[in-house]
Scaffold this motif. Structure first.
Motif, PDB file in Angstrom:
ATOM      1  N   ASN A  58       5.931  -3.032  -0.623  1.00  0.00           N
ATOM      2  CA  ASN A  58       4.903  -3.211  -1.635  1.00  0.00           C
ATOM      3  C   ASN A  58       4.974  -2.069  -2.632  1.00  0.00           C
ATOM      4  OD1 ASN A  58       3.437  -0.915  -0.769  1.00  0.00           O
ATOM      5  ND2 ASN A  58       2.208  -2.103   0.654  1.00  0.00           N
ATOM      6  N   VAL A  59       4.215  -2.177  -3.702  1.00  0.00           N
ATOM      7  CA  VAL A  59       3.986  -1.091  -4.648  1.00  0.00           C
ATOM      8  C   VAL A  59       2.476  -1.005  -4.801  1.00  0.00           C
ATOM      9  CG1 VAL A  59       4.368  -0.221  -6.979  1.00  0.00           C
ATOM     10  CG2 VAL A  59       6.164  -1.546  -5.829  1.00  0.00           C
ATOM     11  N   ALA A  60       1.911   0.181  -4.570  1.00  0.00           N
ATOM     12  CA  ALA A  60       0.457   0.217  -4.443  1.00  0.00           C
ATOM     13  C   ALA A  60      -0.139   1.566  -4.821  1.00  0.00           C
ATOM     14  CB  ALA A  60       0.058  -0.117  -3.006  1.00  0.00           C
ATOM     15  N   PHE A  61      -1.374   1.498  -5.303  1.00  0.00           N
ATOM     16  CA  PHE A  61      -2.248   2.663  -5.355  1.00  0.00           C
ATOM     17  C   PHE A  61      -2.977   2.717  -4.014  1.00  0.00           C
ATOM     18  CE2 PHE A  61      -1.732   1.490  -9.796  1.00  0.00           C
ATOM     19  CZ  PHE A  61      -1.518   2.717 -10.412  1.00  0.00           C
ATOM     20  N   ASP A  62      -3.093   3.915  -3.465  1.00  0.00           N
ATOM     21  CA  ASP A  62      -3.690   4.084  -2.145  1.00  0.00           C
ATOM     22  C   ASP A  62      -4.801   5.123  -2.239  1.00  0.00           C
ATOM     23  OD1 ASP A  62      -4.016   3.620   0.533  1.00  0.00           O
ATOM     24  OD2 ASP A  62      -2.283   4.789   1.185  1.00  0.00           O
ATOM     25  N   MET A  63      -6.006   4.757  -1.789  1.00  0.00           N
ATOM     26  CA  MET A  63      -7.167   5.640  -1.899  1.00  0.00           C
ATOM     27  C   MET A  63      -7.839   5.790  -0.541  1.00  0.00           C
ATOM     28  SD  MET A  63      -8.708   4.078  -5.465  1.00  0.00           S
ATOM     29  CE  MET A  63      -8.199   2.399  -5.091  1.00  0.00           C
ATOM     30  N   PHE A  64      -8.420   6.966  -0.308  1.00  0.00           N
ATOM     31  CA  PHE A  64      -9.113   7.233   0.947  1.00  0.00           C
ATOM     32  C   PHE A  64     -10.523   7.733   0.651  1.00  0.00           C
ATOM     33  CE2 PHE A  64      -4.694   7.316   2.049  1.00  0.00           C
ATOM     34  CZ  PHE A  64      -4.650   6.706   3.297  1.00  0.00           C
TER      35      PHE A  64
END
Length: 232
Positions: A58-64
């Motif tokens: 995938n290609v993604a923005f990842d936030m926590f």
């Protein structure tokens, strides 16, 4: 299982901040992907080559995020992970995906792209919410706070959760050979302040939906991957 996540971390002076204190959040990136070790020009994807190599990624923005500020700054301890997939290849599917389900009723439109929401839990027990674009977005610039508001205004995530980490990259699941993922023009613009009342929609009735969301792990069978990550 994700075997690698080459990525870049995005920073903003206002982080960490409560989700309900985000007035606007603009995320931007351009990317390309293809087999071999040579990077493609921006926004170019070699779909045939990736298919021939059996690539799943995938290609993604990842936030926590977490209600505890300290935990929000650590992806290992944060109670909530929020992903925005702007690219999907092969058998890559978000946590919560069900092959018998054509579409959940949890959708939002950002710019020209429709995003569908899935929810699941990873091996650490983290709640993972994933917004998946209906088509690959090799150039992405959008104000994505409606995707966050959809979660906390509908009680899926606490409004007091602090957004602590934001990154952009590609999760590699499987490939028969080397794959080069190139990214450029990545940026984040955070405007802190009282969240405006946006038209984020409401949770639809599960009884009225023929395809209710499934809170399950992905059933895709994935193996190993080699992903060469280049940033220009």
């Amino acid at each position: 299982m994700v075997h690698s996540y080459p990525h870049v971390k995005l920073t903003a002076p206002g982080l960490p901040t409560p989700l309900s204190n985000i007035s606007a959040l603009v995320l931007s990136a351009q990317w390309s992907m293809g087999p071999g070790s040579k990077p493609r020009p921006a926004r170019v994807v070699d779909h045939d080559g990736l298919t021939n190599d059996g690539t799943s990624a995938n290609v993604a923005f990842d936030m926590f995020a977490d209600r505890d500020v300290a935990k929000a700054l650590n992806e290992q301890t944060a109670e909530t992970e929020i992903m925005i997939w702007v690219g999907k290849f092969g058998h890559a599917e978000p946590l919560g995906f069900d092959a018998n389900m054509t579409k959940t009723c949890f959708t939002q439109t950002i710019g020209d792209a429709e995003f569908v929401l899935y929810q699941g839990h990873n091996e650490r027990g983290t709640d993972v919410f994933t917004w998946v674009a209906s088509a690959n977005q090799t150039t992405f610039t959008a104000e994505i706070s409606p995707l966050l508001q959809y979660l906390w205004r509908n009680g899926l995530v606490s409004a007091k959760s602090h957004l602590g980490l934001v990154s952009f990259g590609s999760e590699a699941y499987h490939s028969e050979g080397t794959v080069t993922f190139s990214a450029s023009e990545f940026d984040m613009d955070l405007v802190a302040g009282a969240a405006p009342k946006l038209a984020v929609g409401h949770l639809c009735s599960l009884a009225a939906s023929t395809n209710p969301p499934q809170w399950l792990f992905s059933s895709a069978i994935i193996m190993s991957a080699t992903l060469l990550y280049l940033i220009s």
